[in-house]
Design a protein around this motif. Structure first.
Motif, PDB file in Angstrom:
ATOM      1  N   ALA A 251       0.828  -1.203   0.000  1.00 30.45           N
ATOM      2  CA  ALA A 251       0.000   0.000   0.000  1.00 30.45           C
ATOM      3  C   ALA A 251       0.864   1.255   0.000  1.00 30.45           C
ATOM      4  CB  ALA A 251      -0.934  -0.009   1.204  1.00 30.45           C
ATOM      5  N   HIS A 252       1.885   1.271   0.857  1.00 32.15           N
ATOM      6  CA  HIS A 252       2.776   2.430   0.911  1.00 32.15           C
ATOM      7  C   HIS A 252       3.562   2.572  -0.387  1.00 32.15           C
ATOM      8  CE1 HIS A 252       2.837   2.954   5.587  1.00 32.15           C
ATOM      9  NE2 HIS A 252       1.628   3.019   5.064  1.00 32.15           N
ATOM     10  N   ALA A 253       3.918   1.456  -0.998  1.00 30.70           N
ATOM     11  CA  ALA A 253       4.605   1.516  -2.286  1.00 30.70           C
ATOM     12  C   ALA A 253       3.693   2.112  -3.356  1.00 30.70           C
ATOM     13  CB  ALA A 253       5.074   0.122  -2.699  1.00 30.70           C
ATOM     14  N   GLN A 254       2.401   1.762  -3.318  1.00 31.92           N
ATOM     15  CA  GLN A 254       1.450   2.351  -4.260  1.00 31.92           C
ATOM     16  C   GLN A 254       1.325   3.853  -4.057  1.00 31.92           C
ATOM     17  OE1 GLN A 254      -2.402   0.548  -4.956  1.00 31.92           O
ATOM     18  NE2 GLN A 254      -1.700  -1.434  -4.189  1.00 31.92           N
ATOM     19  N   LEU A 255       1.228   4.273  -2.813  1.00 30.80           N
ATOM     20  CA  LEU A 255       1.119   5.700  -2.507  1.00 30.80           C
ATOM     21  C   LEU A 255       2.357   6.450  -2.977  1.00 30.80           C
ATOM     22  CD1 LEU A 255      -0.444   5.225   1.019  1.00 30.80           C
ATOM     23  CD2 LEU A 255      -1.548   6.470  -0.847  1.00 30.80           C
ATOM     24  N   ASP A 256       3.526   5.866  -2.761  1.00 28.76           N
ATOM     25  CA  ASP A 256       4.777   6.489  -3.216  1.00 28.76           C
ATOM     26  C   ASP A 256       4.809   6.594  -4.742  1.00 28.76           C
ATOM     27  OD1 ASP A 256       5.754   6.759  -0.620  1.00 28.76           O
ATOM     28  OD2 ASP A 256       6.901   4.881  -0.686  1.00 28.76           O
ATOM     29  N   TYR A 257       4.403   5.517  -5.413  1.00 29.25           N
ATOM     30  CA  TYR A 257       4.410   5.488  -6.877  1.00 29.25           C
ATOM     31  C   TYR A 257       3.445   6.531  -7.438  1.00 29.25           C
ATOM     32  CZ  TYR A 257       3.917   3.621 -11.638  1.00 29.25           C
ATOM     33  OH  TYR A 257       3.875   3.480 -13.000  1.00 29.25           O
ATOM     34  N   ALA A 258       2.249   6.585  -6.874  1.00 26.77           N
ATOM     35  CA  ALA A 258       1.262   7.564  -7.339  1.00 26.77           C
ATOM     36  C   ALA A 258       1.794   8.982  -7.155  1.00 26.77           C
ATOM     37  CB  ALA A 258      -0.048   7.375  -6.589  1.00 26.77           C
ATOM     38  N   LEU A 259       2.334   9.265  -5.982  1.00 29.96           N
ATOM     39  CA  LEU A 259       2.830  10.615  -5.703  1.00 29.96           C
ATOM     40  C   LEU A 259       3.976  10.981  -6.647  1.00 29.96           C
ATOM     41  CD1 LEU A 259       2.516  13.090  -3.891  1.00 29.96           C
ATOM     42  CD2 LEU A 259       4.124  12.036  -2.290  1.00 29.96           C
ATOM     43  N   ALA A 260       4.844  10.026  -6.922  1.00 29.90           N
ATOM     44  CA  ALA A 260       5.961  10.275  -7.834  1.00 29.90           C
ATOM     45  C   ALA A 260       5.484  10.612  -9.249  1.00 29.90           C
ATOM     46  CB  ALA A 260       6.883   9.058  -7.869  1.00 29.90           C
ATOM     47  N   HIS A 261       4.249  10.205  -9.574  1.00 31.65           N
ATOM     48  CA  HIS A 261       3.687  10.482 -10.898  1.00 31.65           C
ATOM     49  C   HIS A 261       2.661  11.614 -10.861  1.00 31.65           C
ATOM     50  CE1 HIS A 261       5.593   6.611 -11.655  1.00 31.65           C
ATOM     51  NE2 HIS A 261       5.549   6.910 -12.940  1.00 31.65           N
ATOM     52  N   GLY A 262       2.698  12.403  -9.801  1.00 33.82           N
ATOM     53  CA  GLY A 262       1.855  13.590  -9.731  1.00 33.82           C
ATOM     54  C   GLY A 262       0.471  13.370  -9.169  1.00 33.82           C
ATOM     55  N   ILE A 263       0.199  12.173  -8.653  1.00 32.77           N
ATOM     56  CA  ILE A 263      -1.124  11.878  -8.086  1.00 32.77           C
ATOM     57  C   ILE A 263      -1.050  12.089  -6.570  1.00 32.77           C
ATOM     58  CG2 ILE A 263      -3.006  10.207  -7.909  1.00 32.77           C
ATOM     59  CD1 ILE A 263      -2.266  11.156 -10.779  1.00 32.77           C
ATOM     60  N   ASN A 264      -1.461  13.248  -6.128  1.00 31.40           N
ATOM     61  CA  ASN A 264      -1.420  13.578  -4.697  1.00 31.40           C
ATOM     62  C   ASN A 264      -2.813  13.584  -4.077  1.00 31.40           C
ATOM     63  OD1 ASN A 264      -2.396  15.898  -5.970  1.00 31.40           O
ATOM     64  ND2 ASN A 264      -1.437  17.278  -4.482  1.00 31.40           N
ATOM     65  N   PHE A 265      -3.760  12.964  -4.765  1.00 34.85           N
ATOM     66  CA  PHE A 265      -5.159  12.910  -4.345  1.00 34.85           C
ATOM     67  C   PHE A 265      -5.485  11.457  -4.027  1.00 34.85           C
ATOM     68  CE2 PHE A 265      -9.768  13.670  -6.052  1.00 34.85           C
ATOM     69  CZ  PHE A 265     -10.249  13.776  -4.756  1.00 34.85           C
ATOM     70  N   LEU A 266      -5.925  11.175  -2.799  1.00 34.85           N
ATOM     71  CA  LEU A 266      -6.249   9.805  -2.421  1.00 34.85           C
ATOM     72  C   LEU A 266      -7.591   9.757  -1.704  1.00 34.85           C
ATOM     73  CD1 LEU A 266      -5.436   9.357   0.907  1.00 34.85           C
ATOM     74  CD2 LEU A 266      -3.205   9.824  -0.124  1.00 34.85           C
ATOM     75  N   ASP A 267      -8.274   8.645  -1.906  1.00 36.44           N
ATOM     76  CA  ASP A 267      -9.634   8.475  -1.386  1.00 36.44           C
ATOM     77  C   ASP A 267      -9.704   7.248  -0.499  1.00 36.44           C
ATOM     78  OD1 ASP A 267     -12.662   9.007  -1.539  1.00 36.44           O
ATOM     79  OD2 ASP A 267     -12.501   6.919  -2.151  1.00 36.44           O
ATOM     80  N   THR A 268     -10.311   7.418   0.669  1.00 35.88           N
ATOM     81  CA  THR A 268     -10.496   6.304   1.585  1.00 35.88           C
ATOM     82  C   THR A 268     -11.856   6.455   2.263  1.00 35.88           C
ATOM     83  OG1 THR A 268      -9.441   5.057   3.382  1.00 35.88           O
ATOM     84  CG2 THR A 268      -9.252   7.467   3.486  1.00 35.88           C
ATOM     85  N   ALA A 269     -12.111   5.690   3.315  1.00 33.77           N
ATOM     86  CA  ALA A 269     -13.383   5.753   4.037  1.00 33.77           C
ATOM     87  C   ALA A 269     -13.223   5.059   5.377  1.00 33.77           C
ATOM     88  CB  ALA A 269     -14.503   5.080   3.233  1.00 33.77           C
ATOM     89  N   GLU A 270     -14.039   5.465   6.328  1.00 31.48           N
ATOM     90  CA  GLU A 270     -13.932   4.852   7.653  1.00 31.48           C
ATOM     91  C   GLU A 270     -14.258   3.362   7.622  1.00 31.48           C
ATOM     92  OE1 GLU A 270     -16.675   6.001  10.687  1.00 31.48           O
ATOM     93  OE2 GLU A 270     -18.397   6.121   9.339  1.00 31.48           O
ATOM     94  N   MET A 271     -15.080   2.908   6.680  1.00 34.76           N
ATOM     95  CA  MET A 271     -15.474   1.502   6.650  1.00 34.76           C
ATOM     96  C   MET A 271     -14.486   0.610   5.904  1.00 34.76           C
ATOM     97  SD  MET A 271     -18.458   1.246   3.732  1.00 34.76           S
ATOM     98  CE  MET A 271     -18.173  -0.498   3.408  1.00 34.76           C
ATOM     99  N   TYR A 272     -13.519   1.195   5.167  1.00 36.98           N
ATOM    100  CA  TYR A 272     -12.574   0.390   4.384  1.00 36.98           C
ATOM    101  C   TYR A 272     -11.578  -0.312   5.292  1.00 36.98           C
ATOM    102  CZ  TYR A 272     -14.030   2.983   0.166  1.00 36.98           C
ATOM    103  OH  TYR A 272     -14.734   3.542  -0.879  1.00 36.98           O
ATOM    104  N   ALA A 273     -11.145  -1.538   4.975  1.00 35.19           N
ATOM    105  CA  ALA A 273     -11.113  -2.169   3.661  1.00 35.19           C
ATOM    106  C   ALA A 273     -12.468  -2.814   3.308  1.00 35.19           C
ATOM    107  CB  ALA A 273     -10.022  -3.248   3.634  1.00 35.19           C
ATOM    108  N   VAL A 274     -12.587  -3.193   2.045  1.00 36.73           N
ATOM    109  CA  VAL A 274     -13.772  -3.899   1.592  1.00 36.73           C
ATOM    110  C   VAL A 274     -13.365  -5.237   0.990  1.00 36.73           C
ATOM    111  CG1 VAL A 274     -15.108  -1.805   1.170  1.00 36.73           C
ATOM    112  CG2 VAL A 274     -13.699  -2.726  -0.646  1.00 36.73           C
ATOM    113  N   PRO A 275     -14.307  -6.195   1.028  1.00 39.11           N
ATOM    114  CA  PRO A 275     -15.626  -6.145   1.613  1.00 39.11           C
ATOM    115  C   PRO A 275     -15.572  -5.797   3.098  1.00 39.11           C
ATOM    116  CG  PRO A 275     -15.386  -8.115   0.268  1.00 39.11           C
ATOM    117  CD  PRO A 275     -14.031  -7.514   0.410  1.00 39.11           C
ATOM    118  N   ALA A 276     -16.548  -5.012   3.525  1.00 42.91           N
ATOM    119  CA  ALA A 276     -16.541  -4.493   4.886  1.00 42.91           C
ATOM    120  C   ALA A 276     -16.732  -5.606   5.908  1.00 42.91           C
ATOM    121  CB  ALA A 276     -17.653  -3.456   5.038  1.00 42.91           C
ATOM    122  N   ARG A 277     -15.879  -5.600   6.924  1.00 42.34           N
ATOM    123  CA  ARG A 277     -16.033  -6.509   8.059  1.00 42.34           C
ATOM    124  C   ARG A 277     -15.369  -5.882   9.268  1.00 42.34           C
ATOM    125  NH1 ARG A 277     -11.665 -10.503   8.359  1.00 42.34           N
ATOM    126  NH2 ARG A 277     -10.057 -10.035   6.808  1.00 42.34           N
TER     127      ARG A 277
END
Length: 348
Positions: A35-61
């Motif tokens: 997950a952190h590697a994905q965030l680093d990769y996205a940021l390195a490519h100019g993607i500084n916008f991320l979306d999450t939610a209090e219920m995540y991960a999904v499927p919710a449990r």
């Protein structure tokens, strides 16, 4: 230099990249290191916008509730906070999420405030850039339902009261902007009307499903959001992996739909498979992968402020992020529309 453009979100001063990294796999399919590697990769490519939610991960449990925010929070702690745009959501009622505030029974002041405080703690931040109501409290068709049923009406928190609760948190500096998700035209109109009438925070976006298999946004919602200046954050552009084409030749291919067969019921409808096959054939006839066709199409739409892409692994993200840049020429768009007229919204 990033290849991705920034676009304004509603009437706000917020400008977001045209691609947003979704995190709902974090803590379930995706471990923290990846997950952190994905965030680093996205940021390195100019993607500084991320979306999450209090219920995540999904499927919710219960075991993974809040895990995505916590994983993001530990990454966020190492970043320059003001350079990252964080979006998260408060869960609504009637989804059998008993481990979240006992239900929750409403999206009222107490639940909104408790949800915000919990998200701030897990995200390890003092404020949230974009706070969304994950789905409406009121009765409306969503998550694969396709008809409004008035006999299912129930008491719910008035929209004005929800906006007033959000206004308090904006005033305290805990929220910068507010938004909705899985909304319909009536809801967009009420949220914007009441905000304008009573001087309350105006929603800047709605996060709704949009893909080659679900273009229901294009009629009433597209007009409503355009006139009311509400941006679309398009989720599920690959329709839970269907539009990658991976299930065509191998129905048991690894993915959420095979790991959790009851997940994603909106994609169990009869015209999904033939529509996917038609789009895959079209993509290949133009020298594209089905993923390139699906993601390039969503990014090309005039009404999409940002396309949310999620990945179960860094390897997958390295495939999907460049695919969003696939150009859509007029002949290709005409061919897409021809298939759409044959298989209209098979997964609403």
């Amino acid at each position: 230099m990033s290849l991705f453009k920034n676009r304004p979100l509603g009437r706000s001063v917020l400008s977001v990249p045209e691609i947003c990294l979704g995190t709902m796999t974090f803590g379930e399919q995706t471990d923290e290191a990846d997950a952190h590697a994905q965030l680093d990769y996205a940021l390195a490519h100019g993607i500084n916008f991320l979306d999450t939610a209090e219920m995540y991960a999904v499927p919710a449990r219960a075991e993974t509730c809040g895990a995505s925010e916590s994983i993001v929070g530990r990454w966020l702690k190492r970043q320059v906070r003001e350079k990252i745009i964080v979006a998260t959501k408060v869960a609504g009622p009637s989804r059998n999420l008993d481990w979240i505030r006992g239900g929750p029974l409403a999206i009222d002041r107490a639940n909104i405030r408790a949800a915000v405080e919990g998200s701030l703690q897990r995200l390890q931040t003092d404020y949230i850039d974009l706070y969304q109501l994950h789905w409406p409290e009121r009765n409306q068709p969503m998550f694969g339902q396709w008809q409004y049923e008035p006999d299912k009406e129930r008491d719910c928190t008035p929209i004005r009261a929800q906006l007033e609760a959000l206004a308090e948190l904006v005033g305290e500096g805990k929220l910068r902007h507010v938004a909705v998700s899985n909304e319909h035209p009536w809801g967009i109109m009420e949220f914007t009307r009441l905000a304008d009438e009573f001087g309350l925070p105006r929603i800047v976006s709605t996060q709704n499903a949009y893909s080659l298999l679900n273009r229901t946004y294009e009629t009433a919602l597209a007009e409503t959001c355009h006139r009311q200046q509400v941006g679309l954050l398009a989720y599920s552009p690959l329709a839970f992996g269907h539009l990658s084409g991976k299930y065509l030749d191998n129905p048991t291919a690894a993915g959420r739909l095979t790991q959790w067969p009851n997940f994603g019921q909106r994609y169990a409808k009869p015209n999904v498979a033939p529509a996917v096959a038609a789009y895959a054939e079209l993509a290949r006839s133009h020298g594209l992968t089905p993923t390139q066709l699906a993601l390039g199409f969503v990014r090309s739409r005039w009404f999409v402020a940002s396309t949310i892409i999620g990945a179960s692994s860094l390897a997958q993200l390295k495939e999907t992020l460049p695919a969003t840049l696939t150009p859509m020429h007029a002949d290709l768009l005409a061919a897409i529309d021809a298939i759409h007229l044959r298989y209209t919204n098979p997964a609403p």
